[in-house]
Design a protein around this motif. Structure first.
Motif, PDB file in Angstrom:
ATOM      1  N   GLU A  15       0.808  -1.213   0.000  1.00 37.45           N
ATOM      2  CA  GLU A  15       0.000   0.000   0.000  1.00 37.45           C
ATOM      3  C   GLU A  15       0.841   1.263   0.000  1.00 37.45           C
ATOM      4  OE1 GLU A  15      -2.423  -0.336   3.413  1.00 37.45           O
ATOM      5  OE2 GLU A  15      -3.491  -2.101   2.709  1.00 37.45           O
ATOM      6  N   ALA A  16       2.139   1.147  -0.214  1.00 41.98           N
ATOM      7  CA  ALA A  16       3.020   2.307  -0.114  1.00 41.98           C
ATOM      8  C   ALA A  16       2.719   3.352  -1.177  1.00 41.98           C
ATOM      9  CB  ALA A  16       4.476   1.864  -0.227  1.00 41.98           C
ATOM     10  N   ASP A  17       2.263   2.917  -2.359  1.00 46.38           N
ATOM     11  CA  ASP A  17       1.990   3.896  -3.404  1.00 46.38           C
ATOM     12  C   ASP A  17       0.735   4.718  -3.108  1.00 46.38           C
ATOM     13  OD1 ASP A  17       0.389   1.726  -3.679  1.00 46.38           O
ATOM     14  OD2 ASP A  17       0.431   1.687  -5.861  1.00 46.38           O
ATOM     15  N   ARG A  18      -0.140   4.226  -2.267  1.00 41.80           N
ATOM     16  CA  ARG A  18      -1.369   4.963  -1.944  1.00 41.80           C
ATOM     17  C   ARG A  18      -1.220   5.831  -0.707  1.00 41.80           C
ATOM     18  NH1 ARG A  18      -5.468   0.011  -2.170  1.00 41.80           N
ATOM     19  NH2 ARG A  18      -3.956  -0.629  -0.628  1.00 41.80           N
ATOM     20  N   PHE A  19      -0.174   5.625   0.078  1.00 40.96           N
ATOM     21  CA  PHE A  19      -0.012   6.349   1.326  1.00 40.96           C
ATOM     22  C   PHE A  19       0.521   7.746   1.060  1.00 40.96           C
ATOM     23  CE2 PHE A  19       2.567   7.563   5.000  1.00 40.96           C
ATOM     24  CZ  PHE A  19       1.588   7.555   5.975  1.00 40.96           C
ATOM     25  N   ARG A  20      -0.108   8.744   1.666  1.00 43.38           N
ATOM     26  CA  ARG A  20       0.361  10.121   1.550  1.00 43.38           C
ATOM     27  C   ARG A  20       0.538  10.682   2.940  1.00 43.38           C
ATOM     28  NH1 ARG A  20      -1.097  12.969  -3.697  1.00 43.38           N
ATOM     29  NH2 ARG A  20      -1.650  11.241  -5.019  1.00 43.38           N
ATOM     30  N   SER A  21       1.677  11.255   3.163  1.00 46.56           N
ATOM     31  CA  SER A  21       1.985  11.791   4.475  1.00 46.56           C
ATOM     32  C   SER A  21       1.813  13.298   4.469  1.00 46.56           C
ATOM     33  CB  SER A  21       3.426  11.446   4.864  1.00 46.56           C
ATOM     34  OG  SER A  21       3.756  12.072   6.074  1.00 46.56           O
ATOM     35  N   ASN A  22       1.417  13.849   5.599  1.00 46.28           N
ATOM     36  CA  ASN A  22       1.322  15.298   5.722  1.00 46.28           C
ATOM     37  C   ASN A  22       2.570  15.874   6.381  1.00 46.28           C
ATOM     38  OD1 ASN A  22       0.967  14.337   8.252  1.00 46.28           O
ATOM     39  ND2 ASN A  22      -0.931  15.445   8.691  1.00 46.28           N
ATOM     40  N   VAL A  23       3.581  15.029   6.581  1.00 46.87           N
ATOM     41  CA  VAL A  23       4.837  15.470   7.178  1.00 46.87           C
ATOM     42  C   VAL A  23       5.826  15.717   6.051  1.00 46.87           C
ATOM     43  CG1 VAL A  23       6.710  14.858   8.735  1.00 46.87           C
ATOM     44  CG2 VAL A  23       4.380  14.099   9.226  1.00 46.87           C
ATOM     45  N   THR A  24       6.383  16.914   6.011  1.00 47.41           N
ATOM     46  CA  THR A  24       7.351  17.220   4.966  1.00 47.41           C
ATOM     47  C   THR A  24       8.734  16.776   5.415  1.00 47.41           C
ATOM     48  OG1 THR A  24       7.708  19.414   5.876  1.00 47.41           O
ATOM     49  CG2 THR A  24       6.058  19.207   4.142  1.00 47.41           C
ATOM     50  N   PRO A  25       9.511  16.213   4.511  1.00 43.30           N
ATOM     51  CA  PRO A  25      10.859  15.779   4.879  1.00 43.30           C
ATOM     52  C   PRO A  25      11.760  16.989   5.121  1.00 43.30           C
ATOM     53  CG  PRO A  25      10.505  15.480   2.542  1.00 43.30           C
ATOM     54  CD  PRO A  25       9.195  15.910   3.126  1.00 43.30           C
ATOM     55  N   PRO A  26      12.822  16.812   5.853  1.00 40.58           N
ATOM     56  CA  PRO A  26      13.731  17.941   6.088  1.00 40.58           C
ATOM     57  C   PRO A  26      14.414  18.355   4.796  1.00 40.58           C
ATOM     58  CG  PRO A  26      14.665  15.918   6.952  1.00 40.58           C
ATOM     59  CD  PRO A  26      13.262  15.603   6.525  1.00 40.58           C
ATOM     60  N   PRO A  27      14.783  19.616   4.680  1.00 34.02           N
ATOM     61  CA  PRO A  27      15.437  20.054   3.433  1.00 34.02           C
ATOM     62  C   PRO A  27      16.800  19.403   3.282  1.00 34.02           C
ATOM     63  CG  PRO A  27      15.517  21.792   5.092  1.00 34.02           C
ATOM     64  CD  PRO A  27      14.655  20.699   5.645  1.00 34.02           C
ATOM     65  N   ARG A  28      17.210  19.223   2.026  1.00 35.33           N
ATOM     66  CA  ARG A  28      18.507  18.620   1.750  1.00 35.33           C
ATOM     67  C   ARG A  28      19.619  19.576   2.154  1.00 35.33           C
ATOM     68  NH1 ARG A  28      18.899  16.094  -4.128  1.00 35.33           N
ATOM     69  NH2 ARG A  28      19.252  14.071  -3.217  1.00 35.33           N
ATOM     70  N   GLU A  29      20.700  18.996   2.628  1.00 33.03           N
ATOM     71  CA  GLU A  29      21.847  19.818   2.975  1.00 33.03           C
ATOM     72  C   GLU A  29      22.550  20.234   1.693  1.00 33.03           C
ATOM     73  OE1 GLU A  29      24.513  18.092   5.743  1.00 33.03           O
ATOM     74  OE2 GLU A  29      22.927  17.474   7.113  1.00 33.03           O
TER      75      GLU A  29
END
Length: 79
Positions: A15-29
């Protein structure tokens, strides 16, 4: 080959393709100046190697007609 008829043990993977998170990943260094210079240096080295191989290889790939004509003229003079 026989396939097993059992459920996937990790259902969340399916089900990973259907999962959407509302948490944004940290910006890239950002890469440091040394890393950026190193990447440019590696790229320039690769490009210089390719250009150098073309410059050195082109004379070997060119078809020179002069030696074949002199060989033919010497052969015709001898007979």
């Amino acid at each position: 080959m026989l396939r097993r008829r059992e459920p996937v043990p990790f259902a969340f993977v399916a089900e990973a393709d259907r999962f959407r998170s509302n948490v944004t990943p940290p910006p890239r260094e950002r890469a440091s100046a040394g890393e950026t210079a190193g990447h440019w240096l590696v790229g320039l080295t690769i490009v210089a190697g390719l250009v150098g191989s073309l410059v050195l290889g082109m004379p070997a790939l060119s078809q020179d007609q002069a030696p074949t004509q002199t060989q033919q003229s010497q052969a015709s003079q001898g007979h």
